[in-house]
Design an enzyme around this catalytic site. Structure first.
Site, short mmCIF file in Angstrom:
data_model
loop_
_atom_site.label_atom_id
_atom_site.label_comp_id
_atom_site.label_asym_id
_atom_site.label_seq_id
_atom_site.Cartn_x
_atom_site.Cartn_y
_atom_site.Cartn_z
CG HIS A 139 -0.36 0.27 2.52
ND1 HIS A 139 -0.08 -0.72 3.43
CD2 HIS A 139 0.03 1.42 3.12
CE1 HIS A 139 0.44 -0.21 4.52
NE2 HIS A 139 0.53 1.11 4.36
CG ASP A 169 -0.15 -4.10 2.67
OD1 ASP A 169 -0.06 -3.63 1.51
OD2 ASP A 169 -0.10 -3.38 3.68
N GLY A 246 3.70 6.02 7.90
CA GLY A 246 5.11 6.20 7.61
C GLY A 246 5.94 5.05 8.14
CG ASN A 247 6.35 3.55 12.20
OD1 ASN A 247 5.79 4.44 12.82
ND2 ASN A 247 7.61 3.18 12.43
CB SER A 248 3.28 1.30 6.20
OG SER A 248 2.13 1.59 6.93
#
Length: 296
Positions: A139, A169, A246-248
């Protein structure tokens, strides 16, 4: 040896016959039987008493207080210290990259290009192969025409999407140029992971970082549905280390600095996309299978 039960006879003893009275003969005085035992018992008691007294007066020498303290300090010095979150952060940091994905719908020098650059999706990635293969969330880069990564030493490179696993994901990126000293992360199986184990999430929340947040594993094999309801994930690691947009795509690591998961989302029942205590990560086994690797 098996003890045998004594068997007693059930018959009565026969009555003795009447015999003529014998002639009275003077008998000698009976000799004392086992008289030596009467003399031996007091002697043994005396010997035992002497031994007990000797031990009481001169007990075996014990350890002094200084010797005990020296042994304790030695045991402490020889015990390896528990790894810290600081050490875990320092170990994983060279493998963490910032990811920027841009729509880039226009040609170079056009207004569409400028507008595309303004629409940036930010996330995190982790290098898992020294050839520049990076894992992140799908994503983060979905729909992007240009992807840029920044390595820990500041080196910037364009990256290409070379693989994806929508059911997890996950996206696989290949950096086009590499820094002089690239450091792939060490991956660790989640087989021994348990609720309560300490973990560290490293990434770029809101584009700020690299940042570290510490917590514990809250649960395993969790399910997660994205806020828009379009995506459902299963078999996730639940943790309580603070993560935000932003940690994704960033690594979830143990205190040994080994990657056990890829941060993929956070749960918040409100409309705000901020952390309230529940984060999720894809197990590293699923992440590695996205590029056909088995780290274990």
């Amino acid at each position: 040896m098996r003890r045998r039960t004594v068997v007693y006879s059930g018959s009565r003893a026969a009555q003795p016959r009447q015999a003529p009275k014998p002639v009275q003969v003077a008998k000698a005085a009976p000799r004392p039987r086992f008289g030596w035992r009467k003399a031996l018992v007091p002697s043994l008691v005396a010997v035992i008493a002497l031994l007990v007294g000797a031990l009481w007066i001169s007990p075996p020498r014990g350890l002094s207080q200084a010797q005990v303290e020296a042994l304790v300090h030695r045991a402490i010095d020889e015990t390896p210290p528990k790894p810290s979150a600081t050490e875990a952060f320092e170990k994983i940091l060279p493998s963490v990259v910032a990811v920027r994905a841009m729509a880039d719908d226009g040609e170079e020098g056009t207004q569409g290009m400028a507008e595309g650059k303004a629409d940036v999706q930010r996330g995190t990635g982790v290098v898992i192969v020294e050839s520049g293969i990076i894992l992140t969330n799908l994503h983060v880069v979905s729909g992007a025409r240009r992807i840029h990564v920044t390595f820990s030493d500041g080196h910037e490179s364009e990256a290409q999407l070379i693989g994806q696993r929508p059911e997890h994901d996950l996206a696989v990126l290949q950096a086009k140029t590499l820094p002089d000293d690239i450091m792939p992360a060490t991956m660790r199986s989640t087989a021994g992971l348990r609720p309560g184990d300490e973990v560290l999430a490293v990434g770029f929340p809101f584009g700020i970082g690299p940042s570290a947040s510490a917590g514990v594993v809250s649960g395993l094999k969790r399910d997660y549905v994205s806020p828009d309801g379009k995506q459902s994930l299963s078999n996730l690691i639940q943790f309580d280390a603070a993560v935000n947009p932003g940690n994704s795509g960033g690594p979830l690591v143990t205190l040994d600095g080994e990657v056990v998961g890829i941060v993929t989302g956070l749960l918040n029942p409100t409309e705000h996309r901020v952390f309230i205590g529940i984060g999720f990560a894809v197990p590293i086994e699923n992440a590695a299978s996205a590029i056909g690797l088995s780290p274990f």
